[in-house]
Design an enzyme around this catalytic site. Sequence first.
Site, PDB file in Angstrom:
ATOM      1  N   TYR A   1       0.842  -1.189   0.000  1.00  0.00           N
ATOM      2  CA  TYR A   1       0.000   0.000   0.000  1.00  0.00           C
ATOM      3  C   TYR A   1       0.881   1.243   0.000  1.00  0.00           C
ATOM      4  O   TYR A   1       2.064   1.199   0.325  1.00  0.00           O
ATOM      5  CB  TYR A   1      -0.981   0.017   1.182  1.00  0.00           C
ATOM      6  CG  TYR A   1      -0.364   0.309   2.519  1.00  0.00           C
ATOM      7  CD1 TYR A   1      -0.293   1.604   3.014  1.00  0.00           C
ATOM      8  CD2 TYR A   1       0.143  -0.720   3.309  1.00  0.00           C
ATOM      9  CE1 TYR A   1       0.270   1.879   4.246  1.00  0.00           C
ATOM     10  CE2 TYR A   1       0.698  -0.459   4.550  1.00  0.00           C
ATOM     11  CZ  TYR A   1       0.761   0.838   5.015  1.00  0.00           C
ATOM     12  OH  TYR A   1       1.319   1.104   6.236  1.00  0.00           O
ATOM     13  N   CYS A   2       0.275   2.346  -0.410  1.00  0.00           N
ATOM     14  CA  CYS A   2       0.947   3.651  -0.415  1.00  0.00           C
ATOM     15  C   CYS A   2      -0.084   4.682   0.040  1.00  0.00           C
ATOM     16  O   CYS A   2      -0.995   4.350   0.785  1.00  0.00           O
ATOM     17  CB  CYS A   2       1.517   3.959  -1.798  1.00  0.00           C
ATOM     18  SG  CYS A   2       0.275   4.035  -3.107  1.00  0.00           S
ATOM     19  N   ARG A   3       0.023   5.872  -0.428  1.00  0.00           N
ATOM     20  CA  ARG A   3      -0.933   6.909  -0.029  1.00  0.00           C
ATOM     21  C   ARG A   3      -2.248   6.773  -0.790  1.00  0.00           C
ATOM     22  O   ARG A   3      -3.310   6.798  -0.198  1.00  0.00           O
ATOM     23  CB  ARG A   3      -0.342   8.298  -0.257  1.00  0.00           C
ATOM     24  CG  ARG A   3      -1.265   9.420   0.188  1.00  0.00           C
ATOM     25  CD  ARG A   3      -0.599  10.786   0.069  1.00  0.00           C
ATOM     26  NE  ARG A   3      -1.464  11.820   0.591  1.00  0.00           N
ATOM     27  CZ  ARG A   3      -2.372  12.472  -0.134  1.00  0.00           C
ATOM     28  NH1 ARG A   3      -2.527  12.192  -1.408  1.00  0.00           N
ATOM     29  NH2 ARG A   3      -3.121  13.399   0.416  1.00  0.00           N
TER      30      ARG A   3
END
Length: 134
Positions: free
Chosen positions: A94-96
Amino acid sequence: MNKLFSLVWVLCITAVAIIGFFMYTRLVPLKGLRNYNANDFEKEIERSSNHVLIDVREKTEYSKGFIPGAVNIPLSELKRRLDEVPKNREILLYCRGGMRSKQAAFILKKNGYTKISQLQGGILSWKGSIQQLS
């Protein structure tokens, strides 16, 4: 004047092709990448103990809040830190907002990883608990 017009025409076509390629690589689903919404991603974390949860945001973003159990390997460092990512386990990314995790999945897939999933919408879509560095 015709040469100038031809040059401008070629430059426009080239620019459109580059933009088209960029959009294609960002928007087309990556084959073999499982995309989970926030609820399903949380269930996947709880369901399997044989996974590695990786936050691919930069260290400053990670320190402000991350999904409990996540390891921070920023996208900018992923290629040189591949030895920290086991190939025999499920990789949850996941990231932003979802773009960097898709790029990370592409890097992993290119390097022989096959069990890759990502959180659609990134941590912005996450409804579960958030941990912060103390």
